[in-house]
Scaffold this motif. Structure first.
Motif, PDB file in Angstrom:
ATOM      1  N   GLY A 160       0.782  -1.291  -0.025  1.00 34.86           N
ATOM      2  CA  GLY A 160      -0.044   0.068  -0.153  1.00 34.86           C
ATOM      3  C   GLY A 160       0.627   1.104  -0.035  1.00 34.86           C
ATOM      4  N   LEU A 161       2.332   1.272  -0.334  1.00 29.65           N
ATOM      5  CA  LEU A 161       3.011   2.463  -0.197  1.00 29.65           C
ATOM      6  C   LEU A 161       2.908   3.049  -1.637  1.00 29.65           C
ATOM      7  CD1 LEU A 161       6.374   1.333   1.868  1.00 29.65           C
ATOM      8  CD2 LEU A 161       4.517   2.987   2.335  1.00 29.65           C
ATOM      9  N   ILE A 162       2.553   2.314  -2.678  1.00 34.35           N
ATOM     10  CA  ILE A 162       2.258   3.021  -3.890  1.00 34.35           C
ATOM     11  C   ILE A 162       1.143   2.808  -4.448  1.00 34.35           C
ATOM     12  CG2 ILE A 162       4.947   3.265  -4.388  1.00 34.35           C
ATOM     13  CD1 ILE A 162       4.671   1.016  -6.442  1.00 34.35           C
ATOM     14  N   ILE A 163       0.670   3.432  -5.572  1.00 35.78           N
ATOM     15  CA  ILE A 163      -0.642   3.378  -6.245  1.00 35.78           C
ATOM     16  C   ILE A 163      -0.362   3.417  -7.742  1.00 35.78           C
ATOM     17  CG2 ILE A 163      -2.046   4.167  -4.305  1.00 35.78           C
ATOM     18  CD1 ILE A 163      -2.104   6.738  -5.541  1.00 35.78           C
ATOM     19  N   GLU A 164      -1.146   2.737  -8.504  1.00 40.48           N
ATOM     20  CA  GLU A 164      -1.155   2.910  -9.890  1.00 40.48           C
ATOM     21  C   GLU A 164      -2.282   3.812 -10.714  1.00 40.48           C
ATOM     22  OE1 GLU A 164       0.382  -1.441 -11.568  1.00 40.48           O
ATOM     23  OE2 GLU A 164      -1.578  -1.151 -10.960  1.00 40.48           O
ATOM     24  N   THR A 165      -1.789   4.700 -11.617  1.00 40.48           N
ATOM     25  CA  THR A 165      -2.802   5.524 -12.044  1.00 40.48           C
ATOM     26  C   THR A 165      -2.418   5.746 -13.763  1.00 40.48           C
ATOM     27  OG1 THR A 165      -2.605   7.042 -10.212  1.00 40.48           O
ATOM     28  CG2 THR A 165      -3.529   8.160 -12.470  1.00 40.48           C
ATOM     29  N   GLN A 166      -3.732   5.488 -14.333  1.00 42.01           N
ATOM     30  CA  GLN A 166      -3.467   5.255 -15.787  1.00 42.01           C
ATOM     31  C   GLN A 166      -3.639   6.724 -16.382  1.00 42.01           C
ATOM     32  OE1 GLN A 166      -6.465   3.191 -18.011  1.00 42.01           O
ATOM     33  NE2 GLN A 166      -4.583   2.051 -19.141  1.00 42.01           N
ATOM     34  N   LEU A 167      -2.879   7.191 -17.031  1.00 41.78           N
ATOM     35  CA  LEU A 167      -2.623   8.841 -17.733  1.00 41.78           C
ATOM     36  C   LEU A 167      -4.047   8.670 -18.640  1.00 41.78           C
ATOM     37  CD1 LEU A 167       0.801   9.660 -18.742  1.00 41.78           C
ATOM     38  CD2 LEU A 167      -0.431  10.355 -16.864  1.00 41.78           C
ATOM     39  N   GLY A 173       0.286   8.855  -0.622  1.00 42.22           N
ATOM     40  CA  GLY A 173       0.410   9.876   0.291  1.00 42.22           C
ATOM     41  C   GLY A 173      -0.526   9.519   1.588  1.00 42.22           C
ATOM     42  N   GLN A 174      -1.556   8.878   1.154  1.00 41.37           N
ATOM     43  CA  GLN A 174      -2.420   8.696   2.450  1.00 41.37           C
ATOM     44  C   GLN A 174      -2.306   7.473   3.053  1.00 41.37           C
ATOM     45  OE1 GLN A 174      -4.489  11.179   2.574  1.00 41.37           O
ATOM     46  NE2 GLN A 174      -3.453  11.871   0.860  1.00 41.37           N
ATOM     47  N   ALA A 175      -1.123   6.571   2.975  1.00 46.44           N
ATOM     48  CA  ALA A 175      -0.782   5.383   3.336  1.00 46.44           C
ATOM     49  C   ALA A 175      -0.592   5.670   5.037  1.00 46.44           C
ATOM     50  CB  ALA A 175       0.217   4.618   2.682  1.00 46.44           C
ATOM     51  N   GLY A 176       0.001   6.655   5.166  1.00 43.33           N
ATOM     52  CA  GLY A 176       0.340   7.097   6.816  1.00 43.33           C
ATOM     53  C   GLY A 176       0.697   8.686   6.798  1.00 43.33           C
ATOM     54  N   TYR A 177       1.066   8.999   8.084  1.00 37.00           N
ATOM     55  CA  TYR A 177       1.265  10.410   8.400  1.00 37.00           C
ATOM     56  C   TYR A 177       2.590  10.595   9.206  1.00 37.00           C
ATOM     57  CZ  TYR A 177      -3.686  10.694   6.866  1.00 37.00           C
ATOM     58  OH  TYR A 177      -4.740  10.755   5.928  1.00 37.00           O
ATOM     59  N   ALA A 178       2.959  11.629   9.091  1.00 36.69           N
ATOM     60  CA  ALA A 178       4.238  12.087   9.647  1.00 36.69           C
ATOM     61  C   ALA A 178       3.901  13.201  10.889  1.00 36.69           C
ATOM     62  CB  ALA A 178       5.641  12.283   9.045  1.00 36.69           C
ATOM     63  N   LEU A 179       4.421  13.250  12.087  1.00 35.35           N
ATOM     64  CA  LEU A 179       4.108  14.150  13.060  1.00 35.35           C
ATOM     65  C   LEU A 179       5.435  14.824  13.220  1.00 35.35           C
ATOM     66  CD1 LEU A 179       2.333  15.530  15.269  1.00 35.35           C
ATOM     67  CD2 LEU A 179       2.828  13.593  16.684  1.00 35.35           C
ATOM     68  N   GLY A 180       5.314  16.055  13.162  1.00 35.11           N
ATOM     69  CA  GLY A 180       6.575  17.062  13.465  1.00 35.11           C
ATOM     70  C   GLY A 180       6.102  17.916  14.665  1.00 35.11           C
ATOM     71  N   ILE A 181       6.856  17.903  15.616  1.00 35.11           N
ATOM     72  CA  ILE A 181       6.749  18.730  16.750  1.00 35.11           C
ATOM     73  C   ILE A 181       7.742  19.822  17.078  1.00 35.11           C
ATOM     74  CG2 ILE A 181       6.202  18.534  19.264  1.00 35.11           C
ATOM     75  CD1 ILE A 181       5.189  15.996  19.058  1.00 35.11           C
ATOM     76  N   ASP A 182       7.438  21.015  17.172  1.00 38.69           N
ATOM     77  CA  ASP A 182       8.597  22.009  17.366  1.00 38.69           C
ATOM     78  C   ASP A 182       8.151  22.396  18.788  1.00 38.69           C
ATOM     79  OD1 ASP A 182       9.964  24.090  17.642  1.00 38.69           O
ATOM     80  OD2 ASP A 182       8.971  25.391  16.133  1.00 38.69           O
ATOM     81  N   LEU A 183       9.120  22.021  19.482  1.00 40.77           N
ATOM     82  CA  LEU A 183       9.086  22.411  21.044  1.00 40.77           C
ATOM     83  C   LEU A 183       9.790  23.614  21.416  1.00 40.77           C
ATOM     84  CD1 LEU A 183       8.498  21.575  24.190  1.00 40.77           C
ATOM     85  CD2 LEU A 183      10.438  19.910  23.926  1.00 40.77           C
TER      86      LEU A 183
END
Length: 397
Positions: free
Chosen positions: A54-61, A77-87
């Motif tokens: 599920g890390l990549i997807i196929e698209t037909q032009l 891009g929707q397979a997961g999320y990254a969390l950035g924290i500015d402390l």
């Protein structure tokens, strides 16, 4: 040709393929084979695995004028999320991005304490809340990167945070007891430099980013890696002495660069002389618009001392790109040209000097990008960025 353990070679090939897919945005299997110099059989096998995961997807032009429409591959891009924290002192920023580095949510919590235990509990509470909210994707939150405004060792231990007065604190280990998601700690200036490299400067391997807000920090990307020094403390460039026996600094020395060329030095001076406790950029912008001579003279002096330090940095590190992150430079007319005019040494070499187009959010976006890099296990990322609209991915920042 790469030889060695089959599993290791497979891992390297996977990394090459993912990096190329992210770099191109969309790419066919045939073009992927050409750009990576991998056989079509290898591409086919690796792509099958990545599709199953599920890390990549196929698209037909839809619009393809000649021959059969190719099947294009892109990162999911929707397979997961990254969390950035500015402390940071006074506030903590939590930003979630998808796997393409596009921010999907951001929240700022005001801090009224510097107590480590209280802040640790707050971090755990907010992280668990976000994890619960983003469980629908296949991988959920794939990694957490926390930006520290202070010294971080190579082992990711907080050595010293001046404004919190934290000494030798293992926040990473304390959080890992409560949270089962990979956690990383990094200096805030390093993350700003990483964001500049990942989002805006894809064509350079050597980049310096100087942040000029509460002090002066220097993030250094050398050959696409952080330059940290022996213990991890490299980049404390704000404490380079530019005026011998000058203004006293909290570090114990006198005449440190950040006492003359940081935004905080300007704000402190104007707040004192004009008796304004909550001085803002808008105040300074208005004074500049009105042609206030004192403010203009103060800004000219700011640029003068800034150029002294930049000249030293350029001669020491010979960067390809040097990025300055400062709101004051954005609002002061012709600031970049005025700085450049003072960088006239015949031995100073750099390709590009510029003001950051990402701005203050570079730190937390760099944190998200680093979490993505670690999850995908690639040597470097090239993520989409539109300079003209200050846009990362498809979300206006």
């Amino acid at each position: 040709m790469v030889t060695g353990d089959a599993a290791y070679i497979k891992k390297i090939n996977r990394s090459l393929i993912i990096r190329e897919i992210v770099k191109e945005g969309m790419i066919s299997r045939a073009d992927l084979s050409k750009s990576t110099n991998l056989t079509r059989a290898t591409i086919s096998a690796q792509v099958a695995d990545l599709l199953e995961e599920g890390l990549i997807i196929e698209t037909q032009l839809e619009h393809y004028s000649v021959g059969r429409k190719p099947i294009m591959l892109s990162l999911n891009g929707q397979a997961g999320y990254a969390l950035g924290i500015d402390l940071d002192y006074g506030q903590i920023t939590f930003t979630l991005s998808d796997l393409l580095g596009c921010p999907v949510s951001s929240n700022i919590i005001q801090l009224k304490t510097t107590d480590y235990t209280e802040i640790r509990h707050l971090l755990i509470q907010q992280i668990n809340k976000l994890k619960a909210e983003f469980t629908t994707s296949r991988y959920g939150i794939v990694g957490i990167v926390i930006a520290i405004h202070g010294l971080v060792t190579k082992d990711e231990v907080i050595h010293y945070v001046p404004r919190f007065q934290w000494h030798d604190i293992n926040l990473k280990s304390d959080l890992e007891v409560e949270i089962d998601t990979p956690i990383y700690l990094e200096n805030n200036a390093n993350l700003s430099s990483f964001a500049e490299r990942v989002y805006a400067h894809h064509e350079t391997d050597n980049l310096l980013c100087a942040t000029l807000y509460s002090g002066i920090g220097l993030g250094m990307m050398m050959n696409n890696e952080f330059f940290r020094g022996h213990d991890g403390y490299a980049g404390e460039i704000g404490h380079m002495i530019v005026v011998p026996e000058g203004k006293p600094c909290n570090c114990g020395n006198k005449g440190c660069w950040e006492k003359y060329a940081s935004e905080s030095s300007i704000f402190e001076h104007l707040a004192e002389t004009r008796q304004i406790s909550n001085l803002t950029y808008e105040h300074i912008q208005n004074w500049l618009n009105e042609g206030d001579e004192e403010v203009y003279e103060l800004m000219e002096q700011f640029l003068f001392y800034l150029a002294i330090g930049l000249n030293n940095m350029i001669n020491m590190y010979n960067p390809d790109v040097l990025v300055l992150d400062s709101e004051l430079l954005r609002i002061f007319p012709n600031s970049l040209n005025k700085i450049s005019e003072n960088l006239n040494s015949s031995i100073s070499h750099y390709r590009e000097l510029m003001i950051s187009t990402i701005g203050k959010k570079s730190c937390v976006l760099g944190a998200c990008a680093l979490a993505i890099k670690q999850f995908l296990d690639v040597p470097m990322l090239n993520l989409p960025y539109d300079k003209n609209t200050n846009q990362v991915g498809s979300v206006l920042i």
